[in-house]
Each structure stands twice: as C-alpha cells, then as structure tokens.
Design a protein around this motif. Structure first.
Motif, PDB file in Angstrom:
ATOM      1  N   PHE A 112       0.831  -1.205   0.000  1.00 54.46           N
ATOM      2  CA  PHE A 112       0.000   0.000   0.000  1.00 54.46           C
ATOM      3  C   PHE A 112       0.870   1.262   0.000  1.00 54.46           C
ATOM      4  CE2 PHE A 112      -1.814   3.365   2.709  1.00 54.46           C
ATOM      5  CZ  PHE A 112      -2.884   3.751   1.911  1.00 54.46           C
ATOM      6  N   ILE A 113       1.920   1.261   0.817  1.00 54.89           N
ATOM      7  CA  ILE A 113       2.840   2.412   0.852  1.00 54.89           C
ATOM      8  C   ILE A 113       3.524   2.570  -0.503  1.00 54.89           C
ATOM      9  CG2 ILE A 113       4.932   3.360   1.902  1.00 54.89           C
ATOM     10  CD1 ILE A 113       2.602   3.443   3.786  1.00 54.89           C
ATOM     11  N   ARG A 114       3.982   1.460  -1.052  1.00 59.03           N
ATOM     12  CA  ARG A 114       4.745   1.479  -2.308  1.00 59.03           C
ATOM     13  C   ARG A 114       3.875   1.870  -3.506  1.00 59.03           C
ATOM     14  NH1 ARG A 114       6.389  -4.281  -4.057  1.00 59.03           N
ATOM     15  NH2 ARG A 114       4.187  -4.191  -4.658  1.00 59.03           N
ATOM     16  N   ASP A 115       2.671   1.341  -3.565  1.00 57.74           N
ATOM     17  CA  ASP A 115       1.872   1.474  -4.781  1.00 57.74           C
ATOM     18  C   ASP A 115       0.827   2.589  -4.727  1.00 57.74           C
ATOM     19  OD1 ASP A 115       3.288  -0.746  -5.599  1.00 57.74           O
ATOM     20  OD2 ASP A 115       1.724  -2.169  -5.007  1.00 57.74           O
ATOM     21  N   GLU A 116       0.419   2.999  -3.522  1.00 60.82           N
ATOM     22  CA  GLU A 116      -0.669   3.973  -3.431  1.00 60.82           C
ATOM     23  C   GLU A 116      -0.330   5.215  -2.605  1.00 60.82           C
ATOM     24  OE1 GLU A 116      -4.565   2.318  -2.583  1.00 60.82           O
ATOM     25  OE2 GLU A 116      -3.788   0.296  -2.972  1.00 60.82           O
ATOM     26  N   TYR A 117       0.315   5.006  -1.473  1.00 60.84           N
ATOM     27  CA  TYR A 117       0.468   6.121  -0.546  1.00 60.84           C
ATOM     28  C   TYR A 117       1.401   7.202  -1.086  1.00 60.84           C
ATOM     29  CZ  TYR A 117       0.867   8.671   3.849  1.00 60.84           C
ATOM     30  OH  TYR A 117       0.825   9.650   4.810  1.00 60.84           O
ATOM     31  N   GLN A 118       2.410   6.807  -1.847  1.00 62.01           N
ATOM     32  CA  GLN A 118       3.313   7.843  -2.365  1.00 62.01           C
ATOM     33  C   GLN A 118       2.583   8.764  -3.343  1.00 62.01           C
ATOM     34  OE1 GLN A 118       6.506   6.652  -4.971  1.00 62.01           O
ATOM     35  NE2 GLN A 118       5.570   4.662  -5.362  1.00 62.01           N
ATOM     36  N   ASP A 119       1.572   8.246  -4.052  1.00 57.64           N
ATOM     37  CA  ASP A 119       0.775   9.115  -4.933  1.00 57.64           C
ATOM     38  C   ASP A 119      -0.066  10.084  -4.111  1.00 57.64           C
ATOM     39  OD1 ASP A 119       1.780   7.879  -7.187  1.00 57.64           O
ATOM     40  OD2 ASP A 119       0.191   6.358  -7.230  1.00 57.64           O
ATOM     41  N   ILE A 120      -0.557   9.601  -2.987  1.00 54.00           N
ATOM     42  CA  ILE A 120      -1.325  10.476  -2.100  1.00 54.00           C
ATOM     43  C   ILE A 120      -0.452  11.612  -1.576  1.00 54.00           C
ATOM     44  CG2 ILE A 120      -2.552  10.579   0.107  1.00 54.00           C
ATOM     45  CD1 ILE A 120      -3.442   7.682  -0.393  1.00 54.00           C
ATOM     46  N   LEU A 121       0.795  11.279  -1.233  1.00 56.04           N
ATOM     47  CA  LEU A 121       1.729  12.303  -0.746  1.00 56.04           C
ATOM     48  C   LEU A 121       2.031  13.335  -1.826  1.00 56.04           C
ATOM     49  CD1 LEU A 121       4.269  10.121   1.299  1.00 56.04           C
ATOM     50  CD2 LEU A 121       2.468  11.620   2.192  1.00 56.04           C
ATOM     51  N   LYS A 122       2.129  12.882  -3.080  1.00 60.95           N
ATOM     52  CA  LYS A 122       2.382  13.811  -4.179  1.00 60.95           C
ATOM     53  C   LYS A 122       1.218  14.781  -4.339  1.00 60.95           C
ATOM     54  CE  LYS A 122       5.411  10.772  -6.889  1.00 60.95           C
ATOM     55  NZ  LYS A 122       5.539   9.964  -8.138  1.00 60.95           N
ATOM     56  N   GLU A 123      -0.001  14.248  -4.219  1.00 62.50           N
ATOM     57  CA  GLU A 123      -1.175  15.108  -4.336  1.00 62.50           C
ATOM     58  C   GLU A 123      -1.203  16.157  -3.222  1.00 62.50           C
ATOM     59  OE1 GLU A 123      -4.669  12.756  -4.409  1.00 62.50           O
ATOM     60  OE2 GLU A 123      -4.136  11.671  -6.252  1.00 62.50           O
ATOM     61  N   LYS A 124      -0.713  15.765  -2.040  1.00 59.20           N
ATOM     62  CA  LYS A 124      -0.689  16.690  -0.902  1.00 59.20           C
ATOM     63  C   LYS A 124       0.575  17.563  -0.905  1.00 59.20           C
ATOM     64  CE  LYS A 124      -1.916  14.976   3.061  1.00 59.20           C
ATOM     65  NZ  LYS A 124      -1.986  14.089   4.257  1.00 59.20           N
ATOM     66  N   ARG A 125       1.425  17.342  -1.919  1.00 65.38           N
ATOM     67  CA  ARG A 125       2.668  18.114  -2.085  1.00 65.38           C
ATOM     68  C   ARG A 125       3.586  17.977  -0.860  1.00 65.38           C
ATOM     69  NH1 ARG A 125       0.639  23.804  -4.936  1.00 65.38           N
ATOM     70  NH2 ARG A 125      -0.387  22.810  -6.727  1.00 65.38           N
ATOM     71  N   THR A 126       3.619  16.760  -0.322  1.00 68.70           N
ATOM     72  CA  THR A 126       4.534  16.477   0.794  1.00 68.70           C
ATOM     73  C   THR A 126       5.949  16.370   0.257  1.00 68.70           C
ATOM     74  OG1 THR A 126       2.807  15.250   1.955  1.00 68.70           O
ATOM     75  CG2 THR A 126       5.076  14.856   2.652  1.00 68.70           C
ATOM     76  N   ARG A 127       6.849  17.115   0.839  1.00 69.07           N
ATOM     77  CA  ARG A 127       8.228  17.134   0.365  1.00 69.07           C
ATOM     78  C   ARG A 127       8.967  15.873   0.803  1.00 69.07           C
ATOM     79  NH1 ARG A 127      10.003  22.735   2.973  1.00 69.07           N
ATOM     80  NH2 ARG A 127       9.048  21.597   4.707  1.00 69.07           N
ATOM     81  N   GLU A 128       9.964  15.471   0.002  1.00 69.80           N
ATOM     82  CA  GLU A 128      10.730  14.263   0.306  1.00 69.80           C
ATOM     83  C   GLU A 128      11.462  14.379   1.631  1.00 69.80           C
ATOM     84  OE1 GLU A 128      14.550  11.852  -1.491  1.00 69.80           O
ATOM     85  OE2 GLU A 128      13.078  12.663  -2.905  1.00 69.80           O
ATOM     86  N   LYS A 129      11.919  15.594   1.962  1.00 63.99           N
ATOM     87  CA  LYS A 129      12.641  15.760   3.218  1.00 63.99           C
ATOM     88  C   LYS A 129      11.708  15.623   4.424  1.00 63.99           C
ATOM     89  CE  LYS A 129      12.410  20.809   3.785  1.00 63.99           C
ATOM     90  NZ  LYS A 129      13.210  22.039   4.002  1.00 63.99           N
ATOM     91  N   ASP A 130      10.377  15.812   4.185  1.00 63.94           N
ATOM     92  CA  ASP A 130       9.414  15.627   5.267  1.00 63.94           C
ATOM     93  C   ASP A 130       9.052  14.166   5.458  1.00 63.94           C
ATOM     94  OD1 ASP A 130       9.277  18.343   5.845  1.00 63.94           O
ATOM     95  OD2 ASP A 130       7.726  18.695   4.331  1.00 63.94           O
ATOM     96  N   PHE A 131       8.998  13.406   4.344  1.00 63.97           N
ATOM     97  CA  PHE A 131       8.757  11.972   4.429  1.00 63.97           C
ATOM     98  C   PHE A 131       9.331  11.294   3.190  1.00 63.97           C
ATOM     99  CE2 PHE A 131       6.183   8.067   4.002  1.00 63.97           C
ATOM    100  CZ  PHE A 131       6.438   7.500   5.242  1.00 63.97           C
TER     101      PHE A 131
END
Length: 357
Positions: free
Chosen positions: A134-153
């Motif tokens: 779920f983290i690998r296939d879905e959650y990273q897309d959710i983070l992109k939509e929320k504009r979460t920066r890589e340094k934050d997660f």
C-alpha cells in the motif's frame, strides 16, 4: 484431558485414575491425603497442557510469527492503531533517531488509510506485506497530491528500511503470520524470549507485540482480573520507542482491573533506566525486595530511587540476618504504598511437600 472448557466429569475421572495408578485404591477407600494428591496431579496436568498450548518460544526452525494488522473482531480502536504505529516506528527508526513531527504525521496517516482500506475491502488480507505494498503502490501518490516534500517523508527510504520484513526479506516471517491466534480468550500465555534477548532487531518488535496483546486483553475483558508479568526484559523496555507504551500501561492498567508486575535480579537495571525511574517506580504501590546484602554499598542509590524511609531501609537490610536455625525459610520485604511495610518469612507449605513427586 484438556478441553476448551473445564469438564467436571472428565476431571473427576482423572482423579479416580490417579488414585488407582498412584495408590491402587478406589475413591471410597482413599484417605484425604491420597485424594488431595490425586486432585493435585490432575489439576497440574490440566494446567500444564493448557500452558504448553499457549507458550510461545522463539526458535530458528519455528520462529515466533505475528500479524499486527489482524484483530479478532475486525475493530481497530485507538489503542490498536497506536500499537501499529509504534511497531512501524520501531522498525523504521533507531533509538537515537527520533522521528520529526512531519514523519509522525505521515506515518499516522498511512496507517489510518491502510486500516480503512482493509476495513472496506474484505478481499485484502491484513498483513505487513499488504501494508508495505500500500505504501509502495498507493500512498506515495497520495503524498504527491498533498505536495509532501521528500525531506518531510522519504517514501523510498522508508520502504528500504522496512524491506527486511517484507516478502522475501530476512524477517519476512515475523509480521505476516497466517495463523490467526485468538490470544484474547487465552487465560494463561507465556512468551519465552531467551533466544532473542540479545537480538537488537527482534527483541523490541516482539516485545511491542506482546505488550499490545496484553493491552487488548486489558481493555476488552471486562470484570476479569488481568496481570502482566515482565521478567528480565529490560533491554527492550529501556528503548526510547517503548517509553510511551510503558508509561501508558502503568498509568492505565489499574483502571481496567489489571496489574503490571516487573521482576529483575540486577539492581543496575533499575538504577540505569530513566523509563523505570520515571514511570514504573512512581506508579508501583507495592514493592517486594529479597536479600539485598550484596548491594550494601549501593543501597543509598536504591533507597533514593525507591523513596524508602530509614525505617524501611533498616528492615530490608535485616533480611535473613537472624533467621531461626530450627526452621527452613527465607525472608522477604514487602512495602505497600509507603505507609505499611514489614519483613516476612516464606516457607513451603505442607501441601506443597505432599504433592511434590
């Protein structure tokens, strides 16, 4: 003889069989002592069989395996969610590497979203493997939509650290058990951790899952006395990630008709752990100490740590100093809430001698 529920007729037959095999007498002709011993043997057998069924020992050929994402009733309450987050955090971060606030929020969201997903879709098998996917296939897309920066997660860094627990990894067995154990309704469970006591990877993980098992029992079993006894497991308890767990357990357990007991043979375990100092001791109204003469030179520290009065100190240091030579016993000090304390003699009862083989 053991069944899921206690069978009175079956137990009585076991007592009769013991009388015949041990003493060669029928029930009507047996003495009270013979009946007592036959009952004791029958009860001992029933308890041991039940204990063997619930003992969990870590072995390389048959290692302990859990599924932290499985619950018997399908309900993930706040405590269950927090235990999953604490477990993932322990897998992810070292003791000297506290997570940032942004990382905590991202992890919390990931766990909540995954639990909601498996609640809605019964075709998804709850396990660490499916959480990882779920983290690998879905959650990273959710983070992109929320504009979460890589340094934050850092998603890929997170997955890289957790990869040993995913399918094909070194510890892939640990959190992906397909055996749905109903530990909630087991009355007596023993987790034997000697084989992993020095394993920095496995010990804290297994300890967290054990603690979560007890907290589930503590909150869901109403009107039943619950007891957790933690013996010689200080390395796991002393970690930073375990501090919130220990603090919550010791401050909450009595509200749910429960008791938490810790046992150690080494005084250094108590003196050196800030978690023990700040949480366990402050919330322990009952203290039991055995002979402390070998710690005579360190007893000032022990007295200050435990908040002992001079009277209590004198009582403790008097243990086994003037025993009656005509009796076989050892002394123990018991203090209750700082208001009552005494030294007591402990002797094996006559009944214990009778049932001992």
């Amino acid at each position: 003889m053991k069944t899921e529920r206690f069978d009175k007729k079956l137990f009585k037959q076991e007592v009769i069989n013991n009388l015949k095999t041990q003493f060669r007498v029928e029930l009507d002709n047996a003495t009270q002592q013979q009946i007592y011993q036959a009952v004791a043997y029958a009860l001992k057998e029933w308890i041991i069989e039940d204990w063997m069924d619930t003992q969990k020992t870590y072995e390389e050929k048959d290692p302990i395996a859990f599924n932290p994402f499985y619950v018997e009733d399908g309900i993930f309450d706040i405590e269950k969610k927090e235990s999953v987050k604490t477990l993932i955090l322990t897998l992810w971060k070292r003791d000297d590497e506290p997570p940032t606030r942004a990382e905590e929020v991202a992890l919390s969201n990931a766990v909540n979203l995954f639990l909601e997903k498996i609640r809605r879709d019964s075709s998804i098998k709850p396990s660490f493997n499916t959480f990882y996917e779920f983290i690998r296939d879905e959650y990273q897309d959710i983070l992109k939509e929320k504009r979460t920066r890589e340094k934050d997660f850092d998603v890929w860094g997170f997955l890289n650290v957790l990869e040993p627990y995913y399918r094909g990894g070194e510890y892939d067995f640990l959190l992906n058990s397909d055996k749905q154990l109903d530990l909630l309704n087991r009355r007596f469970i023993v987790f034997e951790l000697d084989n992993i006591r020095d394993n920095k990877v496995l010990l804290p993980i297994v300890t967290i899952i054990i603690m979560e098992t007890f907290i589930t029992k503590m909150r869901k079993l109403k009107g039943i006395r619950k007891i957790i006894l933690i013996e010689e497991c200080w390395k796991a308890l002393a970690s930073a990630n375990m501090s919130n767990y220990i603090r919550y357990l010791f401050k909450t357990v009595r509200k749910f008709f429960g008791e938490a007991v810790v046992v150690t043979q080494e005084v250094e375990d108590i003196i050196s752990s800030p978690i023990v100092k700040g949480t366990i001791i402050n919330n322990s109204d009952c203290k039991i100490l055995l002979d402390q003469r070998k710690y005579m030179n360190k007893f000032d520290e022990i007295q200050a740590l435990l908040g002992l009065t001079d009277k209590e100190r004198a009582q403790i240091l008097s243990i086994n100093m003037a025993n009656n030579p005509s009796r076989k016993y050892k002394e123990v000090w018991i203090g209750l809430g700082g208001t009552q304390s005494a030294v007591y003699a402990t002797e094996v009862s006559l009944e214990e001698y009778i049932v001992r083989p």
